[in-house]
Design a protein around this motif. Structure first.
Motif, PDB file in Angstrom:
ATOM      1  N   THR B 382      13.664 100.239 134.857  1.00 25.34           N
ATOM      2  CA  THR B 382      14.356 100.306 133.559  1.00 25.34           C
ATOM      3  C   THR B 382      15.993  99.504 132.822  1.00 25.34           C
ATOM      4  OG1 THR B 382      15.163 101.301 135.700  1.00 25.34           O
ATOM      5  CG2 THR B 382      14.257 102.904 133.975  1.00 25.34           C
ATOM      6  N   LEU B 383      15.268  98.092 132.779  1.00 25.33           N
ATOM      7  CA  LEU B 383      16.784  97.330 132.861  1.00 25.33           C
ATOM      8  C   LEU B 383      16.984  97.714 131.035  1.00 25.33           C
ATOM      9  CD1 LEU B 383      14.426  94.113 133.848  1.00 25.33           C
ATOM     10  CD2 LEU B 383      15.660  94.969 134.705  1.00 25.33           C
ATOM     11  N   LEU B 384      17.960  97.262 130.843  1.00 21.17           N
ATOM     12  CA  LEU B 384      19.028  97.777 129.848  1.00 21.17           C
ATOM     13  C   LEU B 384      19.135  96.048 129.371  1.00 21.17           C
ATOM     14  CD1 LEU B 384      22.065 100.011 131.772  1.00 21.17           C
ATOM     15  CD2 LEU B 384      19.611 100.703 130.242  1.00 21.17           C
ATOM     16  N   SER B 385      19.833  96.073 128.237  1.00 21.38           N
ATOM     17  CA  SER B 385      20.337  95.318 127.467  1.00 21.38           C
ATOM     18  C   SER B 385      21.061  94.520 128.277  1.00 21.38           C
ATOM     19  CB  SER B 385      20.470  95.350 125.732  1.00 21.38           C
ATOM     20  OG  SER B 385      21.839  95.746 125.572  1.00 21.38           O
ATOM     21  N   TYR B 386      21.216  93.425 128.151  1.00 18.17           N
ATOM     22  CA  TYR B 386      22.252  92.327 128.727  1.00 18.17           C
ATOM     23  C   TYR B 386      23.807  92.371 128.180  1.00 18.17           C
ATOM     24  CZ  TYR B 386      24.621  88.288 130.978  1.00 18.17           C
ATOM     25  OH  TYR B 386      25.532  87.404 131.964  1.00 18.17           O
ATOM     26  N   SER B 387      23.874  93.103 126.504  1.00 21.05           N
ATOM     27  CA  SER B 387      25.477  92.694 126.120  1.00 21.05           C
ATOM     28  C   SER B 387      25.227  94.483 126.658  1.00 21.05           C
ATOM     29  CB  SER B 387      24.673  93.123 124.569  1.00 21.05           C
ATOM     30  OG  SER B 387      24.210  93.963 124.087  1.00 21.05           O
ATOM     31  N   LYS B 388      24.653  95.533 127.120  1.00 20.62           N
ATOM     32  CA  LYS B 388      24.923  96.764 127.629  1.00 20.62           C
ATOM     33  C   LYS B 388      25.095  96.833 128.735  1.00 20.62           C
ATOM     34  CE  LYS B 388      23.735 101.330 127.336  1.00 20.62           C
ATOM     35  NZ  LYS B 388      22.925 102.290 127.025  1.00 20.62           N
ATOM     36  N   SER B 389      24.583  96.565 129.896  1.00 17.08           N
ATOM     37  CA  SER B 389      25.479  95.982 130.748  1.00 17.08           C
ATOM     38  C   SER B 389      24.692  94.580 131.956  1.00 17.08           C
ATOM     39  CB  SER B 389      24.630  97.220 132.115  1.00 17.08           C
ATOM     40  OG  SER B 389      24.588  96.862 133.715  1.00 17.08           O
ATOM     41  N   ARG B 390      26.394  93.552 132.079  1.00 18.77           N
ATOM     42  CA  ARG B 390      25.513  92.738 133.153  1.00 18.77           C
ATOM     43  C   ARG B 390      24.273  92.576 134.172  1.00 18.77           C
ATOM     44  NH1 ARG B 390      31.013  89.136 133.476  1.00 18.77           N
ATOM     45  NH2 ARG B 390      29.644  86.807 132.814  1.00 18.77           N
ATOM     46  N   GLU B 391      24.743  94.087 134.992  1.00 17.32           N
ATOM     47  CA  GLU B 391      24.946  94.246 135.960  1.00 17.32           C
ATOM     48  C   GLU B 391      23.087  95.038 136.124  1.00 17.32           C
ATOM     49  OE1 GLU B 391      26.199  93.791 139.183  1.00 17.32           O
ATOM     50  OE2 GLU B 391      24.474  94.484 139.859  1.00 17.32           O
ATOM     51  N   PHE B 392      22.781  95.940 135.042  1.00 17.95           N
ATOM     52  CA  PHE B 392      21.445  96.061 134.874  1.00 17.95           C
ATOM     53  C   PHE B 392      20.731  95.292 133.658  1.00 17.95           C
ATOM     54  CE2 PHE B 392      23.524  99.260 137.175  1.00 17.95           C
ATOM     55  CZ  PHE B 392      22.162  99.777 138.109  1.00 17.95           C
ATOM     56  N   GLY B 393      21.702  93.997 133.306  1.00 23.37           N
ATOM     57  CA  GLY B 393      20.644  93.321 132.002  1.00 23.37           C
ATOM     58  C   GLY B 393      20.149  92.031 132.627  1.00 23.37           C
ATOM     59  N   ASN B 394      19.879  91.270 133.736  1.00 27.05           N
ATOM     60  CA  ASN B 394      19.550  90.662 134.044  1.00 27.05           C
ATOM     61  C   ASN B 394      18.647  90.653 135.412  1.00 27.05           C
ATOM     62  OD1 ASN B 394      20.616  90.121 137.328  1.00 27.05           O
ATOM     63  ND2 ASN B 394      22.144  90.600 136.571  1.00 27.05           N
ATOM     64  N   PHE B 395      18.246  89.395 135.315  1.00 27.60           N
ATOM     65  CA  PHE B 395      17.324  89.038 136.258  1.00 27.60           C
ATOM     66  C   PHE B 395      17.084  87.775 136.863  1.00 27.60           C
ATOM     67  CE2 PHE B 395      15.287  88.595 132.765  1.00 27.60           C
ATOM     68  CZ  PHE B 395      14.147  87.811 132.489  1.00 27.60           C
ATOM     69  N   ILE B 396      16.379  87.266 137.885  1.00 29.60           N
ATOM     70  CA  ILE B 396      16.191  86.107 138.415  1.00 29.60           C
ATOM     71  C   ILE B 396      14.665  85.967 138.499  1.00 29.60           C
ATOM     72  CG2 ILE B 396      17.879  85.196 139.350  1.00 29.60           C
ATOM     73  CD1 ILE B 396      17.311  85.563 141.833  1.00 29.60           C
ATOM     74  N   LEU B 397      14.344  84.843 138.537  1.00 32.18           N
ATOM     75  CA  LEU B 397      12.776  84.267 138.405  1.00 32.18           C
ATOM     76  C   LEU B 397      12.420  83.713 139.921  1.00 32.18           C
ATOM     77  CD1 LEU B 397      11.366  84.147 135.186  1.00 32.18           C
ATOM     78  CD2 LEU B 397      11.095  85.717 136.122  1.00 32.18           C
ATOM     79  N   VAL B 398      11.733  83.989 140.388  1.00 31.85           N
ATOM     80  CA  VAL B 398      11.474  82.777 141.862  1.00 31.85           C
ATOM     81  C   VAL B 398      10.306  82.791 141.904  1.00 31.85           C
ATOM     82  CG1 VAL B 398      11.678  82.608 144.482  1.00 31.85           C
ATOM     83  CG2 VAL B 398      13.741  84.157 143.069  1.00 31.85           C
ATOM     84  N   ASP B 399      10.098  81.542 142.207  1.00 31.62           N
ATOM     85  CA  ASP B 399       8.569  80.641 142.760  1.00 31.62           C
ATOM     86  C   ASP B 399       7.857  81.433 143.803  1.00 31.62           C
ATOM     87  OD1 ASP B 399       6.980  77.758 142.285  1.00 31.62           O
ATOM     88  OD2 ASP B 399       7.021  78.443 144.044  1.00 31.62           O
TER      89      ASP B 399
END
Lengths: 283, 607
Positions: B382-399
């Motif tokens: 349930t991610l939000l767009s980054y422009s709306k929320s930095r907290e719920f619009g970010n993710f990291i990718l991990v090997d």
């Protein structure tokens, strides 16, 4: 802290009895209330700590209802090493760095929370909140995971362990202000009091027991002093001060503008000493 | 809640006077202990022209010993100072060489203000545009453009105005709502803390004033949400801990838990070791609910009024952080707060040129590159767009093997495709179908070098299964490349896609109740792990056909080694491309061993 408690099998929190540890302990209580702190506290005892530190430690831990693990490098004790017969850096390596590695291995802790702050020393400015240690607790400052937003990568590959620094961003003044705001109990050694001290160069050393080798004819003088950091008493210099309340301490910290670790004899040894210690496993 | 900490990111290289500017800001606001200042009067970089006994301001922001030798900074360093209104300013300093984009993105991810330095003696350079592009991409709220070294140019107004006009043109295509231009001299101290006497033509804010006047933008007040960080348990107590974002929660509020979609009411809120009636944005809390609900770490709690739009397909911008390039179709772990799920970049749409903001076509993404991609997650989020929320619009990718952080992403929008497809449950299922054949459905995944004997072993195993009346099928990598996978080549990205398709087909056949034998090189551990993750516990048997490469070369049944050695096949496994040996295979057979023995070994696992 919640992140650490949730993500690891056997986390532990370093408890060094100092003001940063008092703040950590307080934060842990808050983070998990009404549950008890879900990990043990670890104290690396070199056997040269101030007596008042040990007394305070046992009281604080009991009050928090936490579990305490105390570890001493017994091989170090057996070898007879002490702050006087070895160089300060060798003594610290054996009784603190090696002792810490022994304890982490012995109890199979996979994550250790520490109270280090970025403002204490330049190389600490490079630590992450979640800092990976390779096998053997080695720190590779050039190969640290990038840390973005508040999205923490807590995962570990085989052999790796994690060091966690929740108060990395705080400064010494923040620590004191927070202690004041939250009325956190800190060690009495931080407050000025007449204590038996001797002079070594420009440093004032408190003689806490009869193991300290005095020069012929030397007797400790009673001077009103307090400590800005706590460690092994022969290696931790006092500062002359009249600050007896938290407010007075904060005023003094604002005014003195002296890097707090300058009163620890070990760091003055050479400019890069902390980075070297850290790459070997020191906190 | 009022923000007590303001985060400033400094962009520029040592040559622009960045370290000097920050050093001066710290010293003039009395944020540096005097013994540290003293040491900067003594230490000198090689080639330094600063007179002995003077402060070298630039030394105050450097760190590790390697850097001092090189005379440059390498990572992100942090410094702290107090602002006059009692707030704290944390200054992060990202360095200016090849890992620049990565380090700057790290620092920018948490920055409120970006300080972009322009060396007036050099004018606008490509790096200035790169700094502005990254600030824009990472959602930095205010940008201060400090036009430095005006002391060397007679403090001329026209120089300042020319640079400002050039940059404003570039800014028009970026998402930066608040940009302030300041003419200054870090070396001489003009317009840093105090107003300059040398530039009376400038009436705007000094650097310190521009920092202190910043206020967080009014939040786009939505419905409060909280990711569960920890399930807290004590005697007769179960609470869910996390940090509240985008609004507030009150006792008796009706909330929904995602993904279980259960609805309940908040019965208690605990913050600061006390029961409270309401909590605000950004507070760390523990919530207790009226009814027992199904919730674990990583789940989301939202107001029941909020309409959630879970999706498993997103458009995102990704900054690649690792030396190993992003591979399309490879599975990574996606971490968004405490939520984790495997995810695959299904399409790299284009790269973003950090200097011009332009788009270029791309099939991969190397370190320090930024790309616009489509990403698919294994479970809906349930991610939000980054422009709306930095907290719920970010993710990291991990090997998935090394657990290194390899990419950082910003959600642009979710693609609704995921929602419209729901999984249909059929009553005749895998178990029923397999039972009808008196067998357990399984996949035997044979991995190994070309010529190691995978197909030979698969063939022999299937003959034995057939003789015993078992129902099986062989998926042969080479054979499938003639049809289903005819569009794929042998680059790591194509191999990842090849393995993905084969594993999905195997999954369908296992669902049909069959014993599936897969003979495919599948040289990368990450791809094999992803294949395994599609199957239930014990259903996927990884068999490593471990045949020494010399034997494979000697056999060379298809003449491929010969061709590869002559350079005719660029990505040939074992020659132009590595084969990653399985880390924990269920079974190892030697391709040069007795075939019957190998077959028996495998049959033992199947039956």
């Amino acid at each position: 802290m919640r992140e650490t408690a949730a993500a690891y099998r056997r986390p532990v929190m370093m408890y060094s009895i100092g003001k940063d540890s008092s703040v950590l302990l307080h934060l842990a209580k808050k983070a998990f209330y009404p549950a008890v702190i879900p990990f043990p506290l670890l104290h690396i005892d070199t056997t040269w700590k101030f007596k008042e530190m040990i007394k305070f430690r046992d009281q604080a831990v009991a009050k928090a209802g936490a579990t305490l693990v105390v570890h001493t490098n017994q091989e170090g004790i057996a070898s007879g090493i002490n702050p006087f017969n070895a160089s300060i850096s060798e003594y610290t390596r054996v009784m603190k760095t090696v002792a810490l590695r022994q304890a982490l291995d012995k109890y199979e802790f996979d994550a250790a929370i520490g109270g280090s702050r970025r403002d204490e020393e330049k190389s600490r400015a490079k630590e992450r909140i979640f800092s990976v240690r390779e096998a053997g607790h080695k720190w590779d400052p050039r190969n640290q995971r990038p840390e973005l937003w508040h999205t923490y990568n807590t995962r570990l590959a085989p052999g790796q362990t994690m060091r966690v620094f929740p108060i990395s961003d705080w400064t010494e003044v923040d620590i004191w202000r927070y202690i004041m705001q939250e009325q956190i109990e800190v060690n009495p050694l931080y407050f000025a009091k007449a204590r038996p001290v001797i002079r070594r160069g420009v440093q004032l050393i408190m003689v806490d027991d009869d193991r300290y080798p005095l020069n012929p004819g030397e007797t400790p003088e009673l001077i009103e002093v307090r400590f800005r950091t706590l460690g092994c008493y022969p290696l931790t210099a006092a500062v002359e001060s009249k600050a007896q309340t938290l407010t007075e301490i904060v005023d003094e910290v604002f005014e003195v503008k002296l890097s707090e670790r300058a009163t620890r004899l070990i760091d003055g040894a050479n400019e890069d000493s902390m980075e070297k210690k850290k790459s070997e496993g020191y906190f | 809640m009022e923000k007590a900490i303001v985060r400033l990111l400094t962009c520029g290289s040592v040559d622009d006077g960045k370290s000097t500017l920050i050093g001066r800001l710290l010293v003039e606001t009395e944020s540096i202990p005097y013994d540290t200042i003293e040491s900067t009067k003594k230490i000198r970089r090689s080639g330094s022209t600063i007179a002995a006994g003077e402060i070298d301001f630039s030394l105050l922001t450097d760190g590790l010993e390697a850097e001092r030798e090189q005379g440059i900074t390498i990572d992100v360093a942090y410094r702290s100072m107090s602002l006059l209104d009692g707030k704290r300013l944390i200054i992060s300093d990202a360095p200016g060489h090849e890992q620049y984009t990565r380090n700057m993105a790290v620092a920018a991810s948490r920055a409120d203000i970006g300080l972009v330095l322009v060396d007036a003696t050099k004018g606008v350079r490509t790096q200035t545009l790169r700094h502005l592009t990254i600030c824009s991409l990472m959602g930095v709220n205010r940008v201060i453009v400090a036009i430095n070294k005006l002391d060397a140019l007679g403090y001329k107004q026209s120089i300042f105005e020319d640079i400002q006009a050039t940059l404003e043109k570039a800014l028009s295509r970026m998402q930066l709502p608040d940009v302030i231009f300041i003419p200054l001299s870090a070396l001489a101290g003009d317009n840093v803390v105090g107003k300059s006497k040398n530039m009376d033509w400038y009436t705007g804010a000094t650097l310190l004033e521009a920092i202190q006047s910043w206020r967080p933008p009014a939040a786009d007040v939505g419905q409060a949400r909280m990711r569960i960080q920890l399930v807290s348990r004590a005697e007769n107590f179960r609470g869910l801990s996390g940090t509240v974002h985008l609004g507030s929660f009150k006792v008796a509020d009706e909330v929904r838990v995602f993904p279980s979609n259960q609805i309940t009411r908040i019965s208690k809120i605990i913050a600061n070791q006390q029961e409270v009636s309401a909590v605000d944005d950004l507070q760390a809390v523990t919530l207790v609910f009226e009814s027992e609900i199904d919730a674990t770490r990583g789940d989301l709690i939202v107001s029941s009024k909020e309409e959630l739009h879970p999706s498993d397909r997103f458009n995102a911008d990704i900054v690649w952080l690792h030396e190993d390039a992003l591979i399309q179709s490879r599975s990574y772990l996606l971490l968004a707060g405490s939520t984790q799920t495997p995810a695959t970049v299904t399409r790299i749409k284009h790269k973003i040129d950090v200097h011009t903001g332009g788009e270029t076509a791309a099939t991969d993404l190397g370190m320090n590159e930024i790309g616009s991609v489509e990403i698919a997650t294994d479970t809906p989020l349930t991610l939000l767009s980054y422009s709306k929320s930095r907290e719920f619009g970010n993710f990291i990718l991990v090997d998935r093997l090394t657990f290194n952080t390899v990419g950082a992403g910003m959600i642009r929008h979710s693609l609704r495709r995921g929602e419209n497809i729901t999984y249909q449950k059929y009553e005749v299922n895998k178990g029923v179908r397999a039972a009808q054949k008196s067998q357990q459905a399984k996949v035997i995944w044979l991995t190994g070098l070309s010529g190691s004997g995978k197909s030979t072993i698969a063939n022999a195993v299937e003959k034995r299964l057939y003789a015993q009346g078992m129902h099986s099928y062989v998926l042969d990598g080479d054979n499938l490349r003639m049809g289903l996978n005819a569009d794929l080549g042998f680059t790591p990205a194509d191999r990842a896609e090849n393995v993905r398709r084969v594993s999905e087909v195997a999954k369908v056949l296992v669902d049909a109740g069959l014993i599936v034998l897969v003979a495919i090189i599948s040289p990368f551990e990450a791809d094999r792990r992803r294949a395994k993750s599609l199957f239930a516990e014990g259903e996927f048997i990884e068999v490593f056909v471990d045949t020494p490469v010399e034997i494979c070369v000697a056999r060379d049944p298809k003449g491929l080694y010969e061709k590869a050695a002559q350079g005719g096949i660029p990505n040939f496994t074992g020659i132009g491309q590595e084969y990653q040996r399985p880390i924990a295979p269920n079974l190892v057979v030697k391709g040069d061993d007795d075939l019957d023995a190998s077959v028996s070994k495998i049959l033992k696992v199947i039956i």
